[in-house]
Design a protein around this motif. Structure first.
Motif, PDB file in Angstrom:
ATOM      1  N   HIS A 184      37.838  39.614  36.351  1.00 29.05           N
ATOM      2  CA  HIS A 184      36.686  40.432  35.934  1.00 29.05           C
ATOM      3  C   HIS A 184      35.915  39.874  34.728  1.00 29.05           C
ATOM      4  O   HIS A 184      35.786  40.532  33.704  1.00 29.05           O
ATOM      5  CB  HIS A 184      37.093  41.881  35.677  1.00 29.05           C
TER       6      HIS A 184
ATOM      7  N   ASP B  53      37.576  45.135  41.537  1.00 28.64           N
ATOM      8  CA  ASP B  53      38.340  45.787  40.463  1.00 28.64           C
ATOM      9  C   ASP B  53      38.269  47.317  40.619  1.00 28.64           C
ATOM     10  O   ASP B  53      38.109  48.063  39.651  1.00 28.64           O
ATOM     11  CB  ASP B  53      37.886  45.368  39.059  1.00 28.64           C
TER      12      ASP B  53
ATOM     13  N   LYS C 213      49.833  38.579  37.818  1.00 25.79           N
ATOM     14  CA  LYS C 213      48.863  39.090  36.849  1.00 25.79           C
ATOM     15  C   LYS C 213      49.525  39.293  35.494  1.00 25.79           C
ATOM     16  O   LYS C 213      50.665  39.771  35.410  1.00 25.79           O
ATOM     17  CB  LYS C 213      48.304  40.428  37.306  1.00 25.79           C
TER      18      LYS C 213
ATOM     19  N   HIS D   8      43.254  48.217  42.703  1.00 20.37           N
ATOM     20  CA  HIS D   8      44.384  48.984  42.162  1.00 20.37           C
ATOM     21  C   HIS D   8      44.636  50.168  43.093  1.00 20.37           C
ATOM     22  O   HIS D   8      43.899  51.148  43.062  1.00 20.37           O
ATOM     23  CB  HIS D   8      44.057  49.499  40.758  1.00 20.37           C
TER      24      HIS D   8
ATOM     25  N   HIS E  36      41.006  42.214  44.242  1.00 25.29           N
ATOM     26  CA  HIS E  36      41.241  42.955  43.001  1.00 25.29           C
ATOM     27  C   HIS E  36      41.103  44.455  43.242  1.00 25.29           C
ATOM     28  O   HIS E  36      40.052  45.058  43.015  1.00 25.29           O
ATOM     29  CB  HIS E  36      40.263  42.486  41.917  1.00 25.29           C
TER      30      HIS E  36
HETATM   31 ZN   LIG Z   1      41.808  45.488  37.418  1.00 23.23          ZN
END
Ligand SMILES: [Zn+2]
Length: 447
Positions: free
Chosen positions: A238, A311, A150, A65, A63
């Motif tokens: 998450h 995340d 996702k 970004h 996870h």
């Molecule tokens: Zn995320």
């Protein structure tokens, strides 16, 4: 069998069966044997004795970004993968949004791969995105090697990646189930969020009230019902609300194929300690109360949560200030996940064997990367070497990701990553990344 090129010895090798003194032999980038600590050195092999430092499987962070291309002022494949390498992460999986274009078509995936390939310090896999109207793109993306899809149920924060309405979610999940794929979901119910007081101002308590646990619980209950109906495989991203754990555990007992992850910040930071105005702690869903955190740890211990992943979702510093309503939601911890989780885990009586399961084996299994996630013969020679009893104080200037804002600044953490290895080559040494030898990963094909 090719000649052994490298042997790593440690008094504490974390294998799937638990830690033991061992020597790990590597040939052609793969582990070929996990033998006795004092096995004789093979001719011609480089031998490193790690002493008491722990040899862990390289972390798999599913996870992240990276935001590249398109929002490279926020993050990029170069700095993100350097941060990963410095932090013991050997594989990351990039989220389909915040980059421009988002990864919702095969041409967009190819654009992203072309950028990622240039500066990959670790191995990189890709998630695809399920957005309104792209159901016909899902199978081609699956065939092109994305590891899953996702979806959001409420606005994602960027306009080019809109959420799915309930009927669109059903359409996407039916399509994905048809080819045996995986849907990963940001599970917060939009109506319950809309009905909560809006987040404005500097008070953390107001922000927390704007993202109630009920919104997560409701969305997860809906996802379970849909997965059951369509016999589909789903994953909760998450997870913050521990109230949803009995739902997830109950669904699994009935055979619903649902997994869940949580994040280092939910396991290590609490709402009670967030100072007002400290928007570096803002993420969605939010960091909740200490009692909720205790229940998340219980869920991990019980095996109800499968993975702990970062995340990592940075932005530029100017977007992270202001009040809790306006600031970008995201916490950057790619380089710090291992020591942050280990610091809390050891205090709660967990071992590095547990941490390896949550941060390496579990995430690798989630995405089907069966050459990653464990120290055993046949897997890639991906390792993190950790000094578990040493401490350090988090200095944002020592972080390699592009914008060094972090909620962990100034914290003293246990666990210093001495080195990181990817397919038998050292990719970071005492926090300094070396050469970019990462590869782009595709979903392994199943017979
Ligand atoms: Zn995320």
């Amino acid at each position: 069998m090719s000649d052994v090129e490298l042997v790593l010895r440690s008094a504490n090798v974390v294998t799937p069966d638990g830690p033991r003194a061992a020597s790990v032999s590597v040939a052609d980038g793969r582990i070929v044997a996990v033998g006795p600590y004092d096995a004789p050195d093979p001719d011609g092999a480089r031998v490193e004795d790690l002493g008491d430092d722990v040899l862990l499987p390289g972390l798999v962070d599913t996870h992240v970004h990276v935001n590249d291309p398109g929002r490279t002022a926020w993050e990029g494949f170069g700095p993100a993968t350097r941060a990963a390498a410095a932090g013991g992460v050997t594989t990351l999986v990039d989220m389909p949004l915040n980059s421009v274009p988002p990864t919702t078509t095969v041409p967009a995936l190819e654009v992203k791969r072309a950028v990622a390939r240039r500066s990959a310090h670790v191995d990189i896999g890709f998630w695809g995105g399920a957005v309104p109207g792209n159901a016909p793109e899902l199978r081609p993306l699956h065939d092109a090697g994305v590891l899953g899809f996702k979806a959001f149920l409420l606005p994602s924060g960027v306009d080019e990646f809109p959420p799915l309405a309930p009927d669109q979610l059903r359409t996407a999940l039916r399509e994905i189930a048809g080819f045996g794929g995986l849907l990963i979901v940001h599970a917060e119910d939009p109506h319950l969020i809309d009905g909560a007081p809006p987040p404005t101002g500097p008070r953390y308590a107001d922000f927390l009230a704007s993202r109630p646990r009920a919104a997560e619980n409701e969305a997860i209950a809906g996802l379970i019902a849909l997965a059951r109906e369509l016999d589909a495989r789903v994953h909760v991203l998450h997870l913050s609300s521990a109230d949803a754990l009995p739902l997830i555990a109950g669904a699994r007992r009935e055979g619903v194929r649902i997994t869940a992850e949580t994040c280092p910040h939910f396991l290590t930071l609490t709402a009670e300690e967030v100072p007002d105005g400290a928007t570096e702690f803002k993420c969605c869903p939010p960091i909740r109360e200490a009692a909720n955190q205790d229940a998340l740890w219980a869920g991990l211990a019980a095996g109800e949560i499968d993975c702990v992943v970062s995340d990592h979702s940075p932005c530029t510093a100017d977007l992270k200030v202001g009040d809790f309503g306006r600031a970008w939601g995201g916490i950057s911890s790619l380089q710090l996940g291992l020591p942050a989780v280990w610091t809390a885990a050891r205090r709660r009586g967990h071992t590095l064997h547990d941490v390896a399961r949550w941060m390496s084996t579990g995430p690798a299994a989630l995405v089907g990367l069966d050459r990653k996630g464990a120290i055993e013969a046949g897997r890639d020679a991906d390792f993190a070497v950790l000094a578990p009893d040493e401490t350090f104080t988090v200095d944002p200037a020592a972080l390699h990701h592009r914008n060094q804002v972090t909620a962990y600044a100034g914290r003293t953490l246990y666990g210093v990553v001495r080195s990181t290895w990817l397919r038998g080559r050292k990719i970071a040494d005492h926090g300094t990344p070396t050469e970019p030898t990462g590869r782009l990963l595709e979903r392994p094909s199943r017979p």
